[in-house]
Write an enzyme that holds these catalytic residues in place. Structure first.
Site, PDB file in Angstrom:
ATOM      1  N   SER A 120      -1.316 -45.321   3.541  1.00 54.29           N
ATOM      2  CA  SER A 120      -2.243 -46.152   2.770  1.00 54.29           C
ATOM      3  C   SER A 120      -3.290 -46.771   3.667  1.00 54.29           C
ATOM      4  O   SER A 120      -4.376 -47.110   3.217  1.00 54.29           O
ATOM      5  CB  SER A 120      -1.522 -47.327   2.121  1.00 54.29           C
ATOM      6  OG  SER A 120      -0.353 -46.959   1.523  1.00 54.29           O
ATOM      7  N   HIS A 141      -2.995 -39.176  -0.752  1.00 54.41           N
ATOM      8  CA  HIS A 141      -2.575 -40.553  -1.026  1.00 54.41           C
ATOM      9  C   HIS A 141      -2.316 -40.749  -2.514  1.00 54.41           C
ATOM     10  O   HIS A 141      -3.242 -40.720  -3.325  1.00 54.41           O
ATOM     11  CB  HIS A 141      -3.675 -41.523  -0.539  1.00 54.41           C
ATOM     12  CG  HIS A 141      -3.308 -42.958  -0.674  1.00 54.41           C
ATOM     13  ND1 HIS A 141      -4.164 -43.911  -1.164  1.00 54.41           N
ATOM     14  CD2 HIS A 141      -2.157 -43.611  -0.379  1.00 54.41           C
ATOM     15  CE1 HIS A 141      -3.563 -45.081  -1.164  1.00 54.41           C
ATOM     16  NE2 HIS A 141      -2.349 -44.934  -0.692  1.00 54.41           N
ATOM     17  N   GLU A 153      -5.728 -39.301  -3.845  1.00 56.78           N
ATOM     18  CA  GLU A 153      -6.895 -39.125  -2.976  1.00 56.78           C
ATOM     19  C   GLU A 153      -6.561 -38.050  -1.944  1.00 56.78           C
ATOM     20  O   GLU A 153      -5.544 -38.149  -1.246  1.00 56.78           O
ATOM     21  CB  GLU A 153      -7.205 -40.433  -2.252  1.00 56.78           C
ATOM     22  CG  GLU A 153      -7.604 -41.538  -3.199  1.00 56.78           C
ATOM     23  CD  GLU A 153      -7.655 -42.900  -2.514  1.00 56.78           C
ATOM     24  OE1 GLU A 153      -8.618 -43.633  -2.761  1.00 56.78           O
ATOM     25  OE2 GLU A 153      -6.737 -43.235  -1.745  1.00 56.78           O
ATOM     26  N   ASN A 191      -8.958 -48.209  -2.750  1.00 53.01           N
ATOM     27  CA  ASN A 191      -8.819 -49.548  -2.177  1.00 53.01           C
ATOM     28  C   ASN A 191     -10.134 -50.093  -1.651  1.00 53.01           C
ATOM     29  O   ASN A 191     -10.322 -51.306  -1.576  1.00 53.01           O
ATOM     30  CB  ASN A 191      -7.750 -49.558  -1.076  1.00 53.01           C
ATOM     31  CG  ASN A 191      -6.362 -49.526  -1.669  1.00 53.01           C
ATOM     32  OD1 ASN A 191      -6.161 -49.962  -2.812  1.00 53.01           O
ATOM     33  ND2 ASN A 191      -5.408 -48.993  -0.930  1.00 53.01           N
TER      34      ASN A 191
END
Ligand code: NAD
Length: 503
Positions: A120, A141, A153, A191
């Protein structure tokens, strides 16, 4: 199954289990390995148990269940992963341990096997740099829980070969998830795009414009976010989130847009983590948030004379509300007991002064938020309590909740939305992902009702730019400097999401 690539999953924790389930359900043979004895077997049993429940509920045919179950196996050691076409690691978040794992796997796997990391927060290029063939390494991800969060991702590290990206994209989409491709940049795509909600929410509270509950109420009720930033911070735990905020800021070389709030470290030090510690931005009893006390709705005073800014976006509905509540409309601000304005990208005080109104008798209503959901009432620096209560009573007179806030360029919703759109515009400017991938990843990964740039189009890109410029001018803070990608599109009158990207 002959045509399906055999997938190895290393790390059988929360994420590894979900990855095993996803690919096993898609018909891949999946071999699961964990350093902890028994953990891989427990994960395979866990997945089988989940699927068995689907059989019982009639959602999965028994023969399909048997096929999926037969496709999952335990790899007792790494050598048992030999022959896998792809290995995805979901082990501990530690650069050294992940590099060591990939080095060991390279010695076992064929030359064209792909190595994917579910990290992450680490840089995929750093993990790949430990490998003899970095072209075969990429990020993949997933989000928790993997089977339900239908996006992943694919992170193209600096030396990742295009074929590696393609293989990961194709197996992910073959398993029914949307695969978005992103550059190896801090926070990857989801994110990164999600930063604005937190940073600007915190800034609003820092400036004493509104309380955390006010910010959450407005963004949830009026803008359609599933949760406000403070509810989300309490859910994740401020001890965890504060590290993510600091790390993304540092990884972006102290980019002011991501500057963490100084409100956070003292709260972490005090143990106000959120749900898990019983208190964060909210207090929790038996795991449930205790609702913070809200401002009571004042009684409506009779015979008030109301001046409405004739350019107010919601003038017609406001007029009808005022007529129902028995207010007397006046056409000159100087005759009014109460004046209501609806600025975009301006604070209430400046708006009152620019219209020649008495700031003590003026309030502002956010034109961005739909009239029937929740209203944000903003005071000038000198709005009297009598005027505030009269405006609150009027705006609540049809039962719609009202949030009263202090003066701020752009209320709560305008500020947060402008920040989210600006960060997204800069993701596009930097080519971190395509606009279509950015839009979908935010909807699927963050649960926002719209992609950030499409949302900007709905609000109006020129308005977003005006809000940013006004905030930049009012504060001098470079965090509000508009992205050139946004500036040029507004200058050209172009939509932020082109019809081709909107699909
Ligand atoms: N939990 C999340 O919400 C989430 C979301 C996205 C990505 N991630 C990332 O996924 C990875 C795994 O996270 P998690 O939450 O599943 O962790 P977890 O602690 O639940 O599971 C990790 C598993 O890896 C095993 N393990 C550790 N070192 C190992 C090694 N060298 N070889 C083999 N197995 C080893 C552990 O025994 C454990 O079973 C991390 O990189 C994390 O950052 C987590």
């Amino acid at each position: 199954m002959a045509d399906k690539i055999t997938i190895g999953v290393v790390g059988a924790g929360a994420m590894g289990r979900g990855i095993v389930q996803l690919f096993a359900q898609a018909g891949h043979p999946v071999r699961c390995h964990d350093a902890q004895p028994g953990a891989a077997a427990a994960a395979v049993d866990y997945v089988a148990g989940m699927l068995q429940r689907n059989v019982e509920k009639g959602r999965l045919a028994p023969d399909a269940f048997e096929r999926i179950r037969a496709g999952m196996s335990v790899a007792g050691d790494l050598a048992a992963l030999a022959g896998c076409g792809i290995v995805i690691e979901a082990i501990v978040e530690d650069l050294g341990v992940k590099r060591e794992l990939f080095r060991s796997l390279e010695a076992i796997l064929g030359d064209d096997a792909v190595l994917a990391t579910n990290t992450s927060s680490l840089t995929v290029s750093e993990i790949a740099a430990g490998c003899a063939r970095p072209g075969r390494v990429a990020g993949l991800h997933f989000f928790n829980p993997v089977p339900l969060m239908k996006v992943a991702e694919v992170i193209a590290a600096v030396r990742t070969a295009p074929g590696t990206v393609q293989v990961l994209k194709s197996i992910t989409e073959g398993a029914g998830h949307r695969a978005v491709v992103t550059a190896d940049q801090p926070g990857f795509l989801v994110n990164h795009a999600g930063r604005g909600l937190y940073t600007e929410g915190l800034r609003v509270v820092e400036e004493q414009v509104a309380t955390p509950a006010d910010v959450d109420d407005v963004l949830r009720d009026a803008m359609g976010f599933r949760m406000g930033p403070f509810e989300l911070l309490d859910l994740t735990g401020l001890d965890v989130s504060s590290k993510v905020m600091a790390s993304i800021y540092e990884q972006f070389q102290q980019e002011p847009r991501f500057r963490p709030s100084s409100l956070v470290p003292p709260r972490v030090a005090a143990g106000l983590y959120g749900r898990k510690s019983g208190e964060g931005w909210y207090r929790y009893e038996n795991g449930k948030p205790v609702p913070p006390s809200s401002r009571p709705v004042p009684a409506l005073a009779a015979g008030l004379r109301l001046f409405l800014d004739p350019h107010a976006a919601q003038a017609d509905t406001l007029k009808a509300l005022a007529a129902n509540a028995g207010l007397i409309p006046v056409t000159a601000g100087s005759d009014a007991d109460l004046a209501i304005v609806q600025p975009w990208g301006m604070d209430a005080t400046s708006t009152a002064l620019s219209l020649g109104l008495d700031p003590a008798k003026t309030v502002a209503l956010d034109p961005l938020t739909p009239f029937g959901l929740r209203r944000t009432l903003m005071l000038t620096t000198v709005t009297t309590s009598v005027v505030r209560d009269a405006a609150h009573a009027l705006l609540a007179s049809d039962g719609v909740p009202v949030t009263v806030i202090n003066d701020s360029v752009g209320f709560i919703a305008q500020r947060v939305m402008a920040t989210i759109v600006n960060i997204a515009a800069n993701i596009a400017q930097r080519g971190i992902a395509s606009v279509a991938d950015l839009e979908d990843s935010v909807k699927l990964g963050l649960g926002y009702p719209h992609g950030p740039l499409g949302w900007g189009d709905r609000i109006g890109a020129a308005r977003i730019l005006a809000i940013l410029r006004a905030q930049h001018e009012a504060t001098g803070d470079p965090r509000y400097r508009p992205s050139p990608w946004l500036v040029r599109r507004v200058a050209l009158g172009m939509p932020l999401v082109s019809p081709e990207a909107a699909r």
